[in-house]
Scaffold this motif. Sequence first.
Motif, PDB file in Angstrom:
ATOM      1  N   ARG A   4      -5.573   6.928  -7.030  1.00 37.60           N
ATOM      2  CA  ARG A   4      -5.036   8.245  -6.711  1.00 37.60           C
ATOM      3  C   ARG A   4      -6.003   8.983  -5.787  1.00 37.60           C
ATOM      4  O   ARG A   4      -7.168   9.196  -6.142  1.00 37.60           O
ATOM      5  CB  ARG A   4      -4.843   8.954  -8.037  1.00 37.60           C
ATOM      6  CG  ARG A   4      -4.530  10.397  -7.973  1.00 37.60           C
ATOM      7  CD  ARG A   4      -4.306  10.907  -9.363  1.00 37.60           C
ATOM      8  NE  ARG A   4      -5.284  11.945  -9.665  1.00 37.60           N
ATOM      9  CZ  ARG A   4      -5.134  12.837 -10.612  1.00 37.60           C
ATOM     10  NH1 ARG A   4      -4.094  12.786 -11.416  1.00 37.60           N
ATOM     11  NH2 ARG A   4      -6.032  13.762 -10.809  1.00 37.60           N
ATOM     12  N   PRO A   5      -5.544   9.397  -4.600  1.00 35.89           N
ATOM     13  CA  PRO A   5      -6.442  10.120  -3.691  1.00 35.89           C
ATOM     14  C   PRO A   5      -6.743  11.519  -4.229  1.00 35.89           C
ATOM     15  O   PRO A   5      -5.873  12.163  -4.818  1.00 35.89           O
ATOM     16  CB  PRO A   5      -5.656  10.197  -2.381  1.00 35.89           C
ATOM     17  CG  PRO A   5      -4.230  10.024  -2.759  1.00 35.89           C
ATOM     18  CD  PRO A   5      -4.214   9.206  -4.030  1.00 35.89           C
ATOM     19  N   SER A   6      -7.968  11.972  -4.031  1.00 36.60           N
ATOM     20  CA  SER A   6      -8.329  13.308  -4.514  1.00 36.60           C
ATOM     21  C   SER A   6      -7.639  14.365  -3.652  1.00 36.60           C
ATOM     22  O   SER A   6      -7.361  14.143  -2.469  1.00 36.60           O
ATOM     23  CB  SER A   6      -9.841  13.503  -4.467  1.00 36.60           C
ATOM     24  OG  SER A   6     -10.274  13.691  -3.133  1.00 36.60           O
ATOM     25  N   LYS A   7      -7.395  15.511  -4.270  1.00 39.63           N
ATOM     26  CA  LYS A   7      -6.773  16.616  -3.538  1.00 39.63           C
ATOM     27  C   LYS A   7      -7.679  17.036  -2.376  1.00 39.63           C
ATOM     28  O   LYS A   7      -7.200  17.352  -1.291  1.00 39.63           O
ATOM     29  CB  LYS A   7      -6.508  17.785  -4.469  1.00 39.63           C
ATOM     30  CG  LYS A   7      -5.648  18.863  -3.822  1.00 39.63           C
ATOM     31  CD  LYS A   7      -5.468  20.081  -4.684  1.00 39.63           C
ATOM     32  CE  LYS A   7      -4.752  19.795  -5.955  1.00 39.63           C
ATOM     33  NZ  LYS A   7      -4.408  21.024  -6.702  1.00 39.63           N
ATOM     34  N   GLY A   8      -8.993  17.021  -2.594  1.00 37.06           N
ATOM     35  CA  GLY A   8      -9.928  17.378  -1.531  1.00 37.06           C
ATOM     36  C   GLY A   8      -9.815  16.446  -0.337  1.00 37.06           C
ATOM     37  O   GLY A   8      -9.842  16.893   0.812  1.00 37.06           O
ATOM     38  N   SER A   9      -9.677  15.150  -0.588  1.00 37.80           N
ATOM     39  CA  SER A   9      -9.527  14.170   0.493  1.00 37.80           C
ATOM     40  C   SER A   9      -8.224  14.375   1.248  1.00 37.80           C
ATOM     41  O   SER A   9      -8.174  14.275   2.476  1.00 37.80           O
ATOM     42  CB  SER A   9      -9.563  12.743  -0.056  1.00 37.80           C
ATOM     43  OG  SER A   9     -10.800  12.473  -0.651  1.00 37.80           O
ATOM     44  N   ILE A  10      -7.168  14.671   0.504  1.00 33.52           N
ATOM     45  CA  ILE A  10      -5.861  14.911   1.126  1.00 33.52           C
ATOM     46  C   ILE A  10      -5.933  16.162   1.991  1.00 33.52           C
ATOM     47  O   ILE A  10      -5.503  16.159   3.156  1.00 33.52           O
ATOM     48  CB  ILE A  10      -4.758  15.053   0.054  1.00 33.52           C
ATOM     49  CG1 ILE A  10      -4.560  13.725  -0.683  1.00 33.52           C
ATOM     50  CG2 ILE A  10      -3.440  15.517   0.693  1.00 33.52           C
ATOM     51  CD1 ILE A  10      -3.688  13.833  -1.932  1.00 33.52           C
ATOM     52  N   LEU A  11      -6.494  17.231   1.449  1.00 37.70           N
ATOM     53  CA  LEU A  11      -6.603  18.487   2.188  1.00 37.70           C
ATOM     54  C   LEU A  11      -7.435  18.290   3.455  1.00 37.70           C
ATOM     55  O   LEU A  11      -7.053  18.749   4.537  1.00 37.70           O
ATOM     56  CB  LEU A  11      -7.214  19.578   1.299  1.00 37.70           C
ATOM     57  CG  LEU A  11      -7.398  20.951   1.944  1.00 37.70           C
ATOM     58  CD1 LEU A  11      -6.077  21.523   2.441  1.00 37.70           C
ATOM     59  CD2 LEU A  11      -8.049  21.912   0.945  1.00 37.70           C
ATOM     60  N   SER A 107       3.076  12.384   7.550  1.00 40.55           N
ATOM     61  CA  SER A 107       2.201  11.753   6.566  1.00 40.55           C
ATOM     62  C   SER A 107       0.791  11.520   7.111  1.00 40.55           C
ATOM     63  O   SER A 107       0.601  11.302   8.298  1.00 40.55           O
ATOM     64  CB  SER A 107       2.815  10.439   6.086  1.00 40.55           C
ATOM     65  OG  SER A 107       2.869   9.510   7.133  1.00 40.55           O
ATOM     66  N   VAL A 108      -0.159  11.624   6.203  1.00 41.67           N
ATOM     67  CA  VAL A 108      -1.549  11.284   6.493  1.00 41.67           C
ATOM     68  C   VAL A 108      -1.935  10.162   5.542  1.00 41.67           C
ATOM     69  O   VAL A 108      -1.421  10.080   4.428  1.00 41.67           O
ATOM     70  CB  VAL A 108      -2.507  12.493   6.310  1.00 41.67           C
ATOM     71  CG1 VAL A 108      -2.232  13.561   7.351  1.00 41.67           C
ATOM     72  CG2 VAL A 108      -2.435  13.071   4.930  1.00 41.67           C
ATOM     73  N   ASP A 109      -2.799   9.284   6.005  1.00 38.32           N
ATOM     74  CA  ASP A 109      -3.267   8.204   5.152  1.00 38.32           C
ATOM     75  C   ASP A 109      -4.616   8.578   4.561  1.00 38.32           C
ATOM     76  O   ASP A 109      -5.540   8.942   5.287  1.00 38.32           O
ATOM     77  CB  ASP A 109      -3.392   6.899   5.937  1.00 38.32           C
ATOM     78  CG  ASP A 109      -2.031   6.312   6.274  1.00 38.32           C
ATOM     79  OD1 ASP A 109      -1.075   6.547   5.509  1.00 38.32           O
ATOM     80  OD2 ASP A 109      -1.908   5.632   7.307  1.00 38.32           O
ATOM     81  N   VAL A 110      -4.694   8.500   3.241  1.00 43.81           N
ATOM     82  CA  VAL A 110      -5.916   8.822   2.511  1.00 43.81           C
ATOM     83  C   VAL A 110      -6.201   7.651   1.587  1.00 43.81           C
ATOM     84  O   VAL A 110      -5.416   7.368   0.681  1.00 43.81           O
ATOM     85  CB  VAL A 110      -5.759  10.130   1.699  1.00 43.81           C
ATOM     86  CG1 VAL A 110      -7.040  10.463   0.976  1.00 43.81           C
ATOM     87  CG2 VAL A 110      -5.325  11.279   2.598  1.00 43.81           C
ATOM     88  N   ASN A 111      -7.300   6.952   1.838  1.00 40.28           N
ATOM     89  CA  ASN A 111      -7.666   5.774   1.032  1.00 40.28           C
ATOM     90  C   ASN A 111      -6.510   4.791   0.924  1.00 40.28           C
ATOM     91  O   ASN A 111      -6.160   4.329  -0.156  1.00 40.28           O
ATOM     92  CB  ASN A 111      -8.131   6.200  -0.359  1.00 40.28           C
ATOM     93  CG  ASN A 111      -9.319   7.129  -0.317  1.00 40.28           C
ATOM     94  OD1 ASN A 111     -10.118   7.083   0.620  1.00 40.28           O
ATOM     95  ND2 ASN A 111      -9.440   7.990  -1.298  1.00 40.28           N
TER      96      ASN A 111
END
Length: 150
Positions: A4-11, A107-111
């Motif tokens: 699960r990607p962190s909210k901080g990483s997504i932001l 969409s953005v790619d996070v991890n």
Amino acid sequence: MHSRPSKGSILHACIIKQQLTISDFEKEVARLKAEITTKDESESQGGRGTSEQNDLLIRMEHELLFLKNELMTLENIDSSLSCDKIEEGAVVVTDQRIFFISTSIESVDVNEVSVFGLSTHAPIYTEMKGKKKGETIQFNGLRYRIIDVY
């Protein structure tokens, strides 16, 4: 599915994407302004093309302002706050996709996980707002089961 990607990483990924989009728009506005200025200085050109370009420039400047306002919305989200219901700043994991309730961002790619930025003004948000883990959302003939909200 990956972790699960962190909210901080997504932001962070959303802010970077928004900044890049703004930068592209600023370059295009500057190019268009230079082109209009060059045409205004050349008397051999008719006024019609310049009028169309001026209209385009006005539309692009409005879009640029919108993009900058969206960036401010992102910058005001506190990624350290945990959400237990769907609201601005929440990450919503469904059986279809992962949403980040913030602004309209492709969409953005996070991890290696694709996250879709969703504005609180989007029609689907009206169906989602206030729902919690375990509930379902119906929108445009699709059913989304909420797996997690954080």
